[in-house]
Design an enzyme around this catalytic site. Structure first.
Site, mmCIF file in Angstrom:
data_model
loop_
_atom_site.group_PDB
_atom_site.id
_atom_site.type_symbol
_atom_site.label_atom_id
_atom_site.label_comp_id
_atom_site.label_asym_id
_atom_site.label_seq_id
_atom_site.Cartn_x
_atom_site.Cartn_y
_atom_site.Cartn_z
ATOM 1 N N ALA A 196 0.840 -1.201 0.000
ATOM 2 C CA ALA A 196 0.000 0.000 0.000
ATOM 3 C C ALA A 196 0.874 1.249 0.000
ATOM 4 O O ALA A 196 2.018 1.211 0.474
ATOM 5 C CB ALA A 196 -0.880 -0.014 1.241
ATOM 6 N N GLY B 170 0.966 -5.173 1.101
ATOM 7 C CA GLY B 170 -0.129 -5.321 0.143
ATOM 8 C C GLY B 170 0.336 -5.956 -1.164
ATOM 9 O O GLY B 170 -0.461 -6.601 -1.857
ATOM 10 N N GLU C 251 0.168 -9.524 -0.493
ATOM 11 C CA GLU C 251 -1.252 -9.888 -0.346
ATOM 12 C C GLU C 251 -1.911 -10.008 -1.722
ATOM 13 O O GLU C 251 -2.716 -10.905 -1.966
ATOM 14 C CB GLU C 251 -1.975 -8.849 0.517
ATOM 15 C CG GLU C 251 -1.506 -8.900 1.973
ATOM 16 C CD GLU C 251 -2.125 -7.806 2.813
ATOM 17 O OE1 GLU C 251 -1.865 -6.619 2.528
ATOM 18 O OE2 GLU C 251 -2.877 -8.127 3.742
ATOM 19 N N GLU D 147 4.121 -5.060 7.542
ATOM 20 C CA GLU D 147 3.235 -4.010 8.077
ATOM 21 C C GLU D 147 3.489 -3.732 9.554
ATOM 22 O O GLU D 147 3.385 -2.603 10.025
ATOM 23 C CB GLU D 147 1.761 -4.412 7.885
ATOM 24 C CG GLU D 147 1.245 -4.268 6.463
ATOM 25 C CD GLU D 147 1.483 -5.500 5.600
ATOM 26 O OE1 GLU D 147 2.329 -6.333 5.962
ATOM 27 O OE2 GLU D 147 0.805 -5.621 4.560
HETATM 28 N N1 3HC Z 1 4.510 3.517 0.150
HETATM 29 C C1 3HC Z 1 4.967 4.731 -0.211
HETATM 30 N N2 3HC Z 1 6.259 5.004 -0.448
HETATM 31 C C2 3HC Z 1 7.132 4.007 -0.316
HETATM 32 C C3 3HC Z 1 6.742 2.706 0.064
HETATM 33 C C4 3HC Z 1 5.363 2.480 0.297
HETATM 34 N N3 3HC Z 1 4.880 1.269 0.633
HETATM 35 N N4 3HC Z 1 7.839 1.927 0.130
HETATM 36 C C5 3HC Z 1 8.867 2.710 -0.208
HETATM 37 N N5 3HC Z 1 8.447 3.961 -0.477
HETATM 38 C C6 3HC Z 1 9.238 5.096 -0.953
HETATM 39 C C7 3HC Z 1 10.264 5.545 0.063
HETATM 40 O O1 3HC Z 1 9.712 6.465 0.964
HETATM 41 C C8 3HC Z 1 11.297 6.185 -0.838
HETATM 42 O O2 3HC Z 1 10.791 7.451 -1.201
HETATM 43 P P1 3HC Z 1 11.793 8.682 -1.471
HETATM 44 O O3 3HC Z 1 12.662 8.258 -2.601
HETATM 45 O O4 3HC Z 1 10.891 9.817 -1.749
HETATM 46 O O5 3HC Z 1 12.564 8.846 -0.196
HETATM 47 C C9 3HC Z 1 11.276 5.304 -2.069
HETATM 48 O O6 3HC Z 1 10.010 4.636 -2.049
HETATM 49 C C10 3HC Z 1 12.365 4.250 -2.111
HETATM 50 O O7 3HC Z 1 12.350 3.546 -0.870
HETATM 51 P P2 3HC Z 1 13.698 3.158 -0.109
HETATM 52 O O8 3HC Z 1 14.587 4.344 -0.044
HETATM 53 O O9 3HC Z 1 13.293 2.513 1.163
HETATM 54 O O10 3HC Z 1 14.313 2.110 -1.145
HETATM 55 P P3 3HC Z 1 15.037 0.734 -0.875
HETATM 56 O O11 3HC Z 1 15.344 0.194 -2.194
HETATM 57 O O12 3HC Z 1 16.123 0.917 0.136
HETATM 58 O O13 3HC Z 1 13.935 -0.204 -0.142
HETATM 59 C C11 3HC Z 1 11.788 -1.279 0.117
HETATM 60 C C12 3HC Z 1 12.791 -0.602 -0.857
HETATM 61 C C13 3HC Z 1 12.393 -2.572 0.663
HETATM 62 C C14 3HC Z 1 10.547 -1.576 -0.638
HETATM 63 C C15 3HC Z 1 11.517 -0.326 1.314
HETATM 64 O O14 3HC Z 1 11.182 0.945 0.799
HETATM 65 C C16 3HC Z 1 10.390 -0.760 2.197
HETATM 66 O O15 3HC Z 1 10.595 -1.562 3.077
HETATM 67 N N6 3HC Z 1 9.195 -0.184 1.996
HETATM 68 C C17 3HC Z 1 8.068 -0.390 2.853
HETATM 69 C C18 3HC Z 1 7.411 -1.721 2.603
HETATM 70 C C19 3HC Z 1 6.201 -1.873 3.486
HETATM 71 O O16 3HC Z 1 6.209 -1.597 4.668
HETATM 72 N N7 3HC Z 1 5.092 -2.297 2.875
HETATM 73 C C20 3HC Z 1 3.849 -2.411 3.552
HETATM 74 C C21 3HC Z 1 3.042 -1.180 3.279
HETATM 75 S S1 3HC Z 1 1.562 -1.162 4.214
HETATM 76 C C22 3HC Z 1 0.543 -2.223 3.386
HETATM 77 O O17 3HC Z 1 0.888 -2.751 2.372
HETATM 78 C C23 3HC Z 1 -0.816 -2.396 3.987
HETATM 79 C C24 3HC Z 1 -1.545 -3.527 3.386
HETATM 80 O O18 3HC Z 1 -1.599 -4.591 4.294
HETATM 81 C C25 3HC Z 1 -2.947 -3.150 3.023
#
Ligand code: 3HC
Ligand code: NAI
Length: 723
Positions: A61, A100, A103, A123
């Site tokens: 997400a 997500g 998922e 998450e």
């Molecule tokens: N939503 C929005 N922005 C995101 C994002 C996300 N899920 N994941 C990463 N980004 C953004 C970062 O903020 C960053 O933005 P910026 O360049 O403006 O600073 C850019 O994407 C690149 O991210 P990283 O610098 O972290 O890049 P890496 O290559 O080092 O890592 C990654 C990539 C492993 C995907 C890491 O970004 C990460 O762990 N992201 C979060 C993943 C996460 O927590 N997903 C769950 C989201 S909640 C969800 O899905 C709810 C669902 O159950 C409904």
């Protein structure tokens, strides 16, 4: 920024395209649903492949959208639609399928992954739980124990392990979309009934009750105060006891209650802060992140004690060859043995991931500084002694090649003074690792007044290469993290003088969420380190005679308790006694010491201190507000570029509970006027404790009406910026 579709004979390929990580924003979801609907209806299409552009499936997400209420279809609605499709749907996973993203892949009937891919439901790390069916589908696919482990820890699972667990059906080393198309063609015509996870019966397990109880007990202990891990367990439990659709309702109910705790907001602030600390501007407009870092192929580490050995391992793990130097043969042997045994553990970890030792750099141990002459970057980690550090840096000026970077791991000495003895102050920088350096994520990068932007960029890039979160700070005694610790520890000592036992203070702060209370932390670090430094500065002085009214140094309150313990040889864990006692065989478990109670009672009697018990809330407030006030002082002096920088340092280097966002975010959510009021009344009653005098910046931000934390930086405007 959407989903696009193309046709490969009879297979429709839908590509998520929302750079950089294909987050499933509202517009992506909308267009995915549209493309999927059209592919489903297209009579030419027999199967559908779902993939992501930019080398990634999806990071889940769009976290940035959580604060807005999008009116688009929910991800679970899309997942249910995909799962219900009568045409087989294959997820082609490259890069990451997280949250997500996974998922979505779980709602597909099949999953094919690239060997380099990672999947996971992280998450929990941003304070929520998988809320698009992940907690209900994953246990049905891989069983409750494995699903619990993945969901509660938010672990990123490599493709090989995902295949063994049964999350993906095939792992390929070739073009992922081609492989998925071939896979899809093979399964056309087969029944999809058994592939729909929502209708798959959960594998029965006999000891479910014990498993869940143990998980709750472990999560309560390990994640102290964090609510999301407990909600994750509750949701997985629902997958066993409730039908699928009720389990989905439970997910929604749980996520709502998590939002109400404020923890998701704090953790998501922490998530973005870690990324924002890399984007920073000097007052003169210079930006190191716009200057290319210099590449480095080799590194040298001087001193293989507690820190040096961990730094060597960090470099080797990043496949950087290292020359490791010690002062004599005995220390070199000790260092080599320590590095070898840490390396053995790294080999084991690699083996488990199906990798070989070639993933690690090579290390050469030597006593000859001359071996450093071809090295690109040198990190000094000898004793914390200015004279010794200067000798070493002087020597390096002659030995190191002219463009080599010279880094010091000092935990608080003046970088400019160290740089002053070299022929290249512009290439000298502090790289302050945290102990154990091969594990702790934080790297404080300390800029001296002559350090060039290229050197800063290179040191920040070193952090990234080593998988750490690097924060740039200015040069002042003890830099940011250790400096802020001063007033916090000072309050802890005063509390003990006034009537608490060390374990009362530790307990209160561990309940607040700190990984370790201040006294256990001091015992672990070794009380002698600070004592020696205070002695060098002449601070420990002669013991105040009992009849002297105030326990003071230079007119300010000073607690000599830690010095007194050191004079008795109580240095902490290393000597088996400190604020606590430590018993063999482990020697690591802190036990309250009856001796300490008598010692403190005598001390209070000697100094006519009226014993007054302090409740846990007051303990927390005094210690944490002292930390926060120093944080404002650091900002005021321009030693950190903003509150996010301080919070990243505290979350990653000092065991601050991340679900509170960091000390500055915590101050913001507590209400700055409340913090200011408490500091003012304490300082009014204790004017000999200058660290508790409310800072100008804190007062200024309160005076302008407590703007949001993002706007604090504008209040920093014309203050004395040293960065
Ligand atoms: N939503 C929005 N922005 C995101 C994002 C996300 N899920 N994941 C990463 N980004 C953004 C970062 O903020 C960053 O933005 P910026 O360049 O403006 O600073 C850019 O994407 C690149 O991210 P990283 O610098 O972290 O890049 P890496 O290559 O080092 O890592 C990654 C990539 C492993 C995907 C890491 O970004 C990460 O762990 N992201 C979060 C993943 C996460 O927590 N997903 C769950 C989201 S909640 C969800 O899905 C709810 C669902 O159950 C409904
Ligand atoms: P340590 O005492 O464990 O190790 C220092 C090592 O340097 C010893 O092995 C010693 O033999 C070696 N050494 C001394 N003089 C030398 C010389 N002339 N040439 C080559 N090697 C020499 O010290 P520790 O704890 O590793 O600290 C090192 C530095 O890291 C210090 O500046 C300290 O302040 C800093 N630091 C320490 C942290 C900790 O938790 N221990 C945390 C962060 C920084």
């Amino acid at each position: 920024m959407a989903a696009t579709r193309r046709l490969s004979h009879t297979v429709a390929v839908i590509i998520l395209n929302h750079p950089p990580v294909n987050a499933l924003s509202s517009s992506v979801r909308q267009s995915l649903l549209k493309e999927f609907g059209e592919a489903s209806k297209d009579p030419l299409v027999e199967a559908i492949v779902l993939t992501g552009a930019n080398g990634k499936f999806s990071a889940g997400a769009d976290i940035r959208e959580f604060s807005t209420s999008a009116a688009t279809a929910s991800l679970e609605f899309i997942n249910a639609t995909i799962e219900g499709s009568t045409k087989p749907v294959v997820a082609a996973i490259e890069g990451v399928a997280l949250g997500g993203g996974l998922e979505l892949a779980l709602s597909c009937h099949y999953r094919v992954a690239n060997t380099q891919a990672f999947v996971g439901l992280p998450e929990v790390l941003i304070g929520i739980l998988p809320a698009a069916g992940g907690t209900q589908r994953l246990p049905r696919l891989i069983g409750v124990p494995a699903a619990l482990d993945m969901i509660v820890r938010g672990r990123h699972v490599p493709a090989g392990e995902a295949f063994q667990l049964g999350i993906v059906d095939e792992v390929v080393n070739s073009d992922i979309v081609d492989a998925a198309i071939q896979f899809a063609r093979k399964v056309v015509g087969q029944s999809l009934d058994a592939r729909r996870l929502s209708t798959k019966p959960i594998q029965p397990i006999t000891n479910l009750g014990t498993l869940l109880d143990t998980a709750v007990e472990k999560a309560t202990r390990q994640f102290r105060g964090a609510q999301a891990p407990l909600a994750c367990i509750e949701a997985v439990k629902a997958s066993v006891y409730l039908p699928f659709h009720k389990g989905i309702e439970k997910e929604q109910e749980l996520i709502k209650s998590l939002w109400a705790t404020g923890q998701p907001q704090a953790l998501q602030y922490a998530f973005f802060s870690e990324r924002n600390v890399g984007k920073w501007t000097t007052p003169s407009g210079g930006r190191w992140d716009r200057v290319p870092p210099r590449s480095f192929q080799t590194a040298g580490v001087i001193g293989l004690g507690t820190m040096g050995r961990g730094i060597v391992i960090s470099l080797l793990k990043a496949n950087i060859p290292v020359i490791a130097i010690e002062q004599d043969a005995k220390q070199l042997d000790l260092g080599r043995n320590a590095v070898d045994s840490l390396l053995k553990r790294e080999f084991e970890k690699l083996k488990q991931q199906g990798k070989t030792a070639s993933e690690l750099g090579s290390v050469q141990f030597t006593l000859d500084f001359g071996e450093l002459k071809h090295v690109d970057l040198i990190i000094e980690a000898v004793y914390e002694n200015m004279k010794l550090k200067k000798e070493i840096f002087k020597k390096l000026s002659f030995i190191a090649k002219p463009d080599a970077f010279l880094c010091t791991n000092t935990s608080g000495l003046n970088i400019d003074e160290i740089a002053s003895v070299t022929d290249r102050p512009q290439q000298v920088i502090g790289t302050h690792f945290f102990s154990p350096a091969n594990i702790m994520r934080l790297l404080e990068v300390v800029r001296g007044c002559h350090t060039s932007l290229t050197t800063i960029a290179t040191a920040m890039n070193l952090g990234k290469t080593l998988g750490k979160v690097a924060v740039l700070v200015g040069n002042c005694p003890l830099f940011v993290g250790n400096r802020m610790l001063g007033p916090y520890l000072e309050q802890a000592s005063y509390l003990v003088e006034e009537g608490c036992n060390p374990e009362d203070v530790d307990q209160a702060l561990e309940t607040f969420g700190f990984a370790m209370g201040p006294f256990r932390m001091m015992d672990l670090a070794g009380l002698d380190v600070g004592w020696r430094s205070r002695m060098e500065k002449g601070l420990t002085g002669p013991r105040v005679p009992p009849e002297a009214p105030a326990r003071q140094r230079n007119g300010n309150r000073y607690s000599p308790l830690a010095d007194m313990l050191c004079e008795l040889g109580r240095f902490g864990q290393k000597s088996g006694k400190g604020w606590y006692r430590y018993e063999k065989p482990s020697g690591r478990n802190a036990k309250p010491d009856p001796w300490m109670r008598e010692f403190l009672e005598k001390y209070r009697r000697d100094h006519q201190i009226v014993h007054h018990p302090v409740n846990p809330q007051e303990i927390q407030e005094r210690c944490v507000y002292a930390l926060i006030n120093e944080g404002f002082r650091v900002l005021e002096e321009g030693i950190a570029s903003g509150p996010e920088d301080i919070d990243v340092i505290y979350n990653n280097g000092y065991g601050f509970p991340k679900y509170r966002g960091g000390p500055m975010y915590y101050a913001y959510t507590t209400g700055l006027s409340k913090v200011l009021g408490a500091l003012e009344s304490y300082y009014k009653a204790n004017s000999d404790v200058p660290s508790m005098k409310p800072t100008f910046l804190l007062k200024k931000i309160v005076a302008v009406g407590e703007p949001s934390i993002k706007e604090w930086k504008t209040q920093l405007g014309n203050l004395n910026n040293k960065l």
